[in-house]
Design a protein around this motif. Sequence first.
Motif, PDB file in Angstrom:
ATOM      1  N   LEU A  23      68.056  23.207  -9.606  1.00 29.42           N
ATOM      2  CA  LEU A  23      67.376  23.806  -8.454  1.00 29.42           C
ATOM      3  C   LEU A  23      66.602  22.778  -7.629  1.00 29.42           C
ATOM      4  N   ASP A  24      66.678  21.512  -8.007  1.00 32.10           N
ATOM      5  CA  ASP A  24      66.015  20.483  -7.202  1.00 32.10           C
ATOM      6  C   ASP A  24      66.619  20.459  -5.804  1.00 32.10           C
ATOM      7  N   PRO A  25      65.773  20.252  -4.804  1.00 33.47           N
ATOM      8  CA  PRO A  25      66.316  20.053  -3.459  1.00 33.47           C
ATOM      9  C   PRO A  25      67.254  18.850  -3.469  1.00 33.47           C
ATOM     10  N   LEU A  26      68.150  18.805  -2.506  1.00 34.83           N
ATOM     11  CA  LEU A  26      69.037  17.647  -2.405  1.00 34.83           C
ATOM     12  C   LEU A  26      68.213  16.388  -2.158  1.00 34.83           C
ATOM     13  N   SER A  27      68.584  15.329  -2.849  1.00 36.15           N
ATOM     14  CA  SER A  27      67.935  14.039  -2.610  1.00 36.15           C
ATOM     15  C   SER A  27      68.513  13.422  -1.341  1.00 36.15           C
ATOM     16  N   SER A  28      67.872  12.362  -0.871  1.00 31.69           N
ATOM     17  CA  SER A  28      68.397  11.623   0.292  1.00 31.69           C
ATOM     18  C   SER A  28      69.825  11.177   0.027  1.00 31.69           C
ATOM     19  N   LEU A  29      70.034  10.703  -1.193  1.00 36.16           N
ATOM     20  CA  LEU A  29      71.351  10.235  -1.573  1.00 36.16           C
ATOM     21  C   LEU A  29      72.378  11.370  -1.507  1.00 36.16           C
ATOM     22  N   GLU A  30      71.993  12.497  -2.009  1.00 37.85           N
ATOM     23  CA  GLU A  30      72.913  13.645  -1.991  1.00 37.85           C
ATOM     24  C   GLU A  30      73.184  14.113  -0.560  1.00 37.85           C
ATOM     25  N   ILE A  31      72.148  14.117   0.258  1.00 32.10           N
ATOM     26  CA  ILE A  31      72.349  14.520   1.655  1.00 32.10           C
ATOM     27  C   ILE A  31      73.359  13.575   2.316  1.00 32.10           C
ATOM     28  N   GLU A  32      73.166  12.303   2.103  1.00 23.86           N
ATOM     29  CA  GLU A  32      74.060  11.333   2.767  1.00 23.86           C
ATOM     30  C   GLU A  32      75.440  11.304   2.116  1.00 23.86           C
TER      31      GLU A  32
END
Lengths: 683, 683
Positions: A23-32
Amino acid sequence: MVLDRLKQIASQVTNTVSPPHPLDPLSSLEIETATSLLRQEKGQLYYNAVTLLEPPKAEMLQWLADPDHSPRPARIADIVVITPNGEVMDGHVSLTEHKILSWTHTPNVQPLITMEDLQIVEHVVRKDPKVIEQCAILGIPASDMHKVYCDPWTIGYDERFGNSVRLQQALMYYRPHVDDSQYTYPLDFCPIYDSNKQEIIHIDIPKVRRPLSTAPPHNYTAQSIRDTIGYRTDLKPINITQPEGVSFTVNNRVINWQNWSVHVGFNYREGIVLNNITYFDKAENAVRPIFYRLSLSEMVVPYGNPERPHHRKHAFDLGEYGGGYMTNSLSLGCDCKGSIHYMDANFVNRAGAAQVIKNAICVHEEDAGILFKHTDFRDDSVIVTRARKLVISHIFTAANYEYCVYWIFHQDGTVQLEIKLTGILNTYAMNPGEETKGWGTEVYPGVNAHNHQHLFCLRIDPNIDGPNNTIFQVDAAQGAGEVGSEENFYGNAFYAKKKRFTNPVEAMSDYDGSTSRTWEMSNENKLNPYSKKPVSYKLVSREVPALLPKKGSLVWKRAGFARHAVHVTKYNDQSFYPAGRHVPQTSGEPSMGLPQWIEENPTENIANTDVVLWHTFGITHFPSPEDFPVMPAEPMTLLLRPRNFFVRNPCLDVPPSYARTPAEVAAGKSGCACGKDGKSVLV
Amino acid sequence: MVLDRLKQIASQVTNTVSPPHPLDPLSSLEIETATSLLRQEKGQLYYNAVTLLEPPKAEMLQWLADPDHSPRPARIADIVVITPNGEVMDGHVSLTEHKILSWTHTPNVQPLITMEDLQIVEHVVRKDPKVIEQCAILGIPASDMHKVYCDPWTIGYDERFGNSVRLQQALMYYRPHVDDSQYTYPLDFCPIYDSNKQEIIHIDIPKVRRPLSTAPPHNYTAQSIRDTIGYRTDLKPINITQPEGVSFTVNNRVINWQNWSVHVGFNYREGIVLNNITYFDKAENAVRPIFYRLSLSEMVVPYGNPERPHHRKHAFDLGEYGGGYMTNSLSLGCDCKGSIHYMDANFVNRAGAAQVIKNAICVHEEDAGILFKHTDFRDDSVIVTRARKLVISHIFTAANYEYCVYWIFHQDGTVQLEIKLTGILNTYAMNPGEETKGWGTEVYPGVNAHNHQHLFCLRIDPNIDGPNNTIFQVDAAQGAGEVGSEENFYGNAFYAKKKRFTNPVEAMSDYDGSTSRTWEMSNENKLNPYSKKPVSYKLVSREVPALLPKKGSLVWKRAGFARHAVHVTKYNDQSFYPAGRHVPQTSGEPSMGLPQWIEENPTENIANTDVVLWHTFGITHFPSPEDFPVMPAEPMTLLLRPRNFFVRNPCLDVPPSYARTPAEVAAGKSGCACGKDGKSVLV
């Protein structure tokens, strides 16, 4: 090249030592990762949102029950983009499998207005010849257009334009000096901006014109205070310190504090999302689930002036702008005090890059006064125990207003939501001697602040000792039998009258202050061993005005969630947004979100099953001059309280500040402060 | 000999360097001056109350306006005694003139039950043969009578005994050990005690008997926690310090803080009384009166079980026991935190001697979160200012319950009353398997906690820029015109609908949560220069249940003040107690206090004159096991907020924690913390 970068990123994600909580928000890495993949496969896109698609609840419950032996729910990005030719696409991208799972064109909708969408309008407005012409009519020369400002708002819904063109309305203001408050100088016309063309397509001009106010500035800046009334000098410092540190532990985004455990999520839209809220109950020696998910899921701020085009002022600040996107970066000593733990927030920008709001969420403890006390009048034997609370907060700025949102955990099992409203009133121009007609208040010469409501929709996904819950409406009611009857001779009988909701239509319920109406979320499959009543949490909410726009009105149609204080629906993995997924420029025909879901299945069973309770609460604000030029915070609160959930007061084991028993009094012995080493934990 | 002592005391009073403020409570010296004089002239008396007779308002207003040139109002003691032959006498003794001004026999009334009256009952009960017999029936041998306890309550009204005999009812309990909570072991019978004879005159015995519970003790003592679940060890200290001291000044009993000034009185009945509340308004450069007097003037706690004799449980804790008499002595680190200023309370005892409750009132400051904040979304220029509050509090114990009363002053001109309920549920015995019939909850085996309400009557004597005020009822209301009509095309019109009260009958008004009903106290003779609306304070109160005992019931008759959320009466110097001066054993025929005053003059003008607003608020409590064996504090609050009173936000001059303007952002300059020496006043 792009593919290489993508593989590199994907590998980093996979190789992360500690994988994210599902349930963690997407990280910067995941967004990119998501935007890189889309860039490769779909070319250039304008990103509106890239956020976590929360895993299906069934998968999550399985994983939460046994994380070591259950499949880890996949990481999926939920995506909204606008293509270069203005089409809205909704998609899902698997970050686990590195592939696009779905990619759909959604016609006739407008996704929310991002901060980037907002920022550009003022620049366009200042250069628009028709706006310059209107400014001149009001007395602002073309050379002063840098002193003209606008707060771009969603347009609500304007039937002249429908929803095929992406629009904003520009509420116009003027600043004599860049540091002057523009809300003292509202302008009377309203340009309409096309976000795709990036131009002004129309200007709404009132019949009665209102030239620029000549009143002096009305400011709150440090310099303006120093130059006039001066700062008061009689306020002595209060220092709040925690020399031994905080009482909570943070494991990634899971916070444990005083038997509570909660996962703190965050998204662009709702802001803080609290998940998997549990309480370790010493009496049962068990971790007991209470809420699967809590969030502010929507809000609407209808204004009460019926004159065109003010009817368009009814922003859905969460669904139309995003409470996450508008979140302030918080700073120590300003927004929170004491020992603070901050969390950042990661979002996508229009180009697809990740961006960070530092210190978006504040987690801290506060002293909370007396937790419980009792003195025996016979001998002054006494116990007094102080309370502590844990506050998880963020603040977002919606143009003029600020909303300060505090999720508060108490030691007695209560969860409190407190919202403070501050910031600046939305203002409109008025001529000297002009009547407000009761639709607003002249808060300063030439400044009309219109009546408005702030209506929030709290989404409660209860998990009271498990997902199968039932909602009851509870009213304090007089007992049967008239005064003088045998059953009620003295007429004093009263009891808690309960109405059990079995389908969403009968669950549509309004507030009743005179009966102290509450709603209980109960697990009928588990009875309190003493009271024999179902284990429950009770919603105690007292700021529950009725929606004032009339039945059938534009706001009533668009903000279906606000028609009743409580709606209850059966849980499903799709229903998160009670005014719909894409809110801007909805016509309300049909009403999206809650009314739609309920109409689709009005007799669906909602008793003893997995349900969601939607609670609309808020305030009605009739402005007055003391709210201006910046408004002292107005608080509003509600409680979620355990009822028949625990077998006893669950905070008896909080060390008292002082305790002395009758035997100690009789023996002349002093009492004790019962913290570590016999010392009080509170100085 | 007595005369010599009297003269000596009188001379001390006269020679006091700084004479008391006319609203100061009677000092110990003044109390004993009065009782010495009475002892000399009237012989032996049993003192019920010796308290300040507040000076006539006209005299006071004259003196307050110009204390140096106006006659100082006389110090007069208001006295209630019971003579050795049981007659109730009401009298006034002038401390200025050293003489008895009035001395009247008041038949058919019973003055309140003092702590001394309460304390003696348990001793009598334990020795009474019929009580011993009843205990034996329940399983308690005569040798264990020292383990039998009682909470003596006022009897309410019992038609079998009327009001000629001074009575208490003894709610019976048992303690296996002196340190065990007796509320776990309620006994099922109820002795009735004659205070004058000091004997038990009757015992109410239920038809169904309930032997002494065999459940284990259910305690909250330190030892019991250590022996069972143990104290939690994960709570780290929070230290709150004010190294430079407090921000308020104390001049005798007048407190000045952040433009506020208030005189803090205290009496045996209402507890804290706040007088002459003013605010120095920088904009007007004037001290502006707001309230002449604020107090909790009465309360009633009706219980909802209709079975005899539980209908008698409806204590008027202020009028029947006295919120002042029952006040706790407070201790640093327990009831309040930080830098505390305490005030003592002086009362008379039965014999006529003065006695002191040390630290009866706590005055302290607290940080109060954000006062106001605004961020400009364009450039992140920002102002954020933290709030402080001043809290004047006391706590009183009414047998099982504690009431924590907090009068809170805010920097934005708001006065808040917060009450926290804690302590222990009143409990009654139940047999295994017995039904509560919905009138209560089994909170522990054998323990039935009955439904009840706590209804408080707040007496507000407004002085909004002078004594001539008018009360308006204000509802949020939809505008005229249906959806589609020209006047309200989009159906969004709404406004503040006001009802002006002109006489006490039309002012009897109930709460309406759906319209966010408030009441405004306005001075129609002074309009806000901007809004052109009368300067006002608004009562915002959201915990306003209806009185649940039925119309015509015993409680309804006795507690007339609780029939409506708001009553308004014209001010007079006699009307302070809305359920009457002597409350115990009133029959409600006729209803004393408010109903009586209104009936005497139902069409009296209350518009634009000196008025008093009586507001009844509170909660309805359906107990649950988590409220036991000691109840986590349940908070309840209301606000008195300035509306159109100030020309602007009155706290703009509170130094911000941080402020940075657009020009500073553009120039790359950092902002400022604007306290003394440019430092923030908050760490």
